[in-house]
Scaffold this motif. Structure first.
Motif, short mmCIF file in Angstrom:
data_model
loop_
_atom_site.label_atom_id
_atom_site.label_comp_id
_atom_site.label_asym_id
_atom_site.label_seq_id
_atom_site.Cartn_x
_atom_site.Cartn_y
_atom_site.Cartn_z
N UNK A 81 0.81 -1.20 0.00
CA UNK A 81 0.00 0.00 0.00
C UNK A 81 0.85 1.26 0.00
N UNK A 82 0.22 2.37 -0.33
CA UNK A 82 0.92 3.65 -0.37
C UNK A 82 1.42 4.08 1.01
N UNK A 83 0.76 3.58 2.06
CA UNK A 83 1.17 3.99 3.41
C UNK A 83 2.57 3.53 3.77
N UNK A 84 3.00 2.38 3.27
CA UNK A 84 4.32 1.85 3.59
C UNK A 84 4.81 0.94 2.47
N UNK A 85 5.51 1.50 1.47
CA UNK A 85 5.99 0.71 0.34
C UNK A 85 6.97 -0.39 0.72
N UNK A 86 7.51 -0.36 1.93
CA UNK A 86 8.50 -1.36 2.34
C UNK A 86 7.85 -2.66 2.82
N UNK A 87 6.54 -2.68 3.05
CA UNK A 87 5.86 -3.87 3.56
C UNK A 87 4.95 -4.44 2.48
N UNK A 88 5.32 -5.60 1.97
CA UNK A 88 4.49 -6.30 0.99
C UNK A 88 3.60 -7.32 1.70
N UNK A 89 2.43 -7.54 1.15
CA UNK A 89 1.51 -8.51 1.72
C UNK A 89 0.33 -8.73 0.79
N UNK A 90 -0.71 -9.34 1.32
CA UNK A 90 -1.89 -9.76 0.55
C UNK A 90 -3.13 -8.98 0.95
N UNK A 91 -3.93 -8.59 -0.04
CA UNK A 91 -5.21 -7.94 0.20
C UNK A 91 -6.28 -8.65 -0.64
N UNK A 92 -7.55 -8.62 -0.18
CA UNK A 92 -8.61 -9.21 -1.01
C UNK A 92 -8.74 -8.43 -2.33
N UNK A 93 -8.79 -9.17 -3.43
CA UNK A 93 -8.90 -8.54 -4.74
C UNK A 93 -10.14 -7.67 -4.89
N UNK A 94 -11.23 -8.04 -4.21
CA UNK A 94 -12.46 -7.27 -4.29
C UNK A 94 -12.38 -5.90 -3.62
N UNK A 95 -11.32 -5.64 -2.87
CA UNK A 95 -11.14 -4.34 -2.21
C UNK A 95 -10.28 -3.39 -3.04
N UNK A 96 -9.97 -3.76 -4.28
CA UNK A 96 -9.13 -2.93 -5.13
C UNK A 96 -9.81 -2.65 -6.47
N UNK A 97 -9.23 -1.74 -7.23
CA UNK A 97 -9.69 -1.47 -8.58
C UNK A 97 -8.82 -2.17 -9.62
N UNK A 98 -7.98 -3.10 -9.21
CA UNK A 98 -7.07 -3.81 -10.13
C UNK A 98 -7.85 -4.63 -11.14
#
Length: 98
Positions: A81-98
């Motif tokens: 996320x934009x809040x912390x580019x140094x931390x990668x992880x997983x988010x539900x696809x339905x919560x994005x515009x990807x």
């Protein structure tokens, strides 16, 4: 009287100059990815359905690194996320515009 007015104007000028300082620019990660937006507040997780790493804010960016985990209608995207580019992880696809 003129001296008081001059002093007041000097103080006001210094105060205005200090408040006109621009905030620092956001720096994006140089990691490859597609930039999407988050449609709602969501948790960035270590793995799908696993521990929460941090909360990401709706309307902010999410850089998807192209990895997907899917099972039936349960789709998760890997990135940060934009809040912390140094931390990668997983988010539900339905919560994005990807």
């Amino acid at each position: 009287m003129k001296r008081r007015i001059l002093s007041a104007l000097t103080v006001a000028t210094v105060a205005l100059a200090g408040s006109a300082v621009a905030p620092p620019k956001a720096s994006a990660s140089d990691a490859w990815g597609i930039v999407c937006n988050l449609t709602q507040n969501t948790w960035l997780r270590a793995a799908p359905h696993a521990q929460v790493l941090r909360t990401l804010t709706a309307g902010r960016g999410f850089r998807w690194h192209g990895q997907v985990w899917a099972e039936d209608d349960d789709v998760w995207l890997y990135g940060h996320g934009a809040e912390d580019p140094a931390i990668d992880g997983w988010v539900p696809g339905g919560n994005t515009t990807c």
